[in-house]
Design a protein around this motif. Sequence first.
Motif, PDB file in Angstrom:
ATOM      1  N   THR A   1      64.863 -62.559 -58.720  1.00 20.79           N
ATOM      2  CA  THR A   1      63.811 -61.696 -58.185  1.00 20.79           C
ATOM      3  C   THR A   1      64.244 -60.933 -56.939  1.00 20.79           C
ATOM      4  N   ASP A   2      65.517 -60.995 -56.607  1.00 21.66           N
ATOM      5  CA  ASP A   2      66.002 -60.324 -55.411  1.00 21.66           C
ATOM      6  C   ASP A   2      65.968 -58.805 -55.584  1.00 21.66           C
ATOM      7  N   ASP A   3      65.969 -58.113 -54.467  1.00 21.20           N
ATOM      8  CA  ASP A   3      65.895 -56.651 -54.487  1.00 21.20           C
ATOM      9  C   ASP A   3      67.090 -56.022 -55.192  1.00 21.20           C
ATOM     10  N   ALA A   4      68.266 -56.616 -55.046  1.00 21.98           N
ATOM     11  CA  ALA A   4      69.468 -56.057 -55.674  1.00 21.98           C
ATOM     12  C   ALA A   4      69.346 -56.076 -57.199  1.00 21.98           C
TER      13      ALA A   4
ATOM     14  N   ALA B   1      68.342 -53.219 -62.241  1.00 17.12           N
ATOM     15  CA  ALA B   1      67.556 -53.065 -63.469  1.00 17.12           C
ATOM     16  C   ALA B   1      67.023 -51.637 -63.576  1.00 17.12           C
ATOM     17  N   ALA B   2      66.518 -51.114 -62.479  1.00 19.27           N
ATOM     18  CA  ALA B   2      66.014 -49.737 -62.478  1.00 19.27           C
ATOM     19  C   ALA B   2      67.149 -48.743 -62.744  1.00 19.27           C
ATOM     20  N   GLU B   3      68.295 -48.963 -62.135  1.00 22.16           N
ATOM     21  CA  GLU B   3      69.446 -48.084 -62.344  1.00 22.16           C
ATOM     22  C   GLU B   3      69.937 -48.126 -63.789  1.00 22.16           C
ATOM     23  N   CYS B   4      69.759 -49.263 -64.448  1.00 26.64           N
ATOM     24  CA  CYS B   4      70.182 -49.411 -65.845  1.00 26.64           C
ATOM     25  C   CYS B   4      69.184 -48.793 -66.818  1.00 26.64           C
TER      26      CYS B   4
END
Length: 129
Positions: A85-88, A93-96
């Motif tokens: 659940t970390d920000d990275a 996930a968003a970048e993918c």
Amino acid sequence: MAQVLVVDDDDDIRALVAMQVRRGGHEVVDVGDPVRALALAGDRSFDLAVLDWSMPGMDGGTLCQRLRQLPHLAGLPVLVVTAFTDDATRQRAAECGAASFMAKPFRLGELRERVDGLVATSSGSQSSP
């Protein structure tokens, strides 16, 4: 009725997610191996993919990218479900190309709402006639 691909290497989690998606009135193809899921998606259309993040052989981010590289799945909405659940991880996930992100453990009602919302906003162009 939407066609939903569920990919998780944990049999129990995959069965739980698949059951909840089916209860929402959708058809489900559930797979425990991301490489096999990618092979299946080569000649099938889906309206949504629900992907685990951490899997052997290929992580959910890579699978998301590879699914969306298939011309017939280019606009496929992807829901990533993960214990990370970390920000990275959220950023990756968003970048993918993931449309949404859910942390494990999750509430079953929240999963169904998220699936239904993503299916509703999907153009439906991925569905087979």
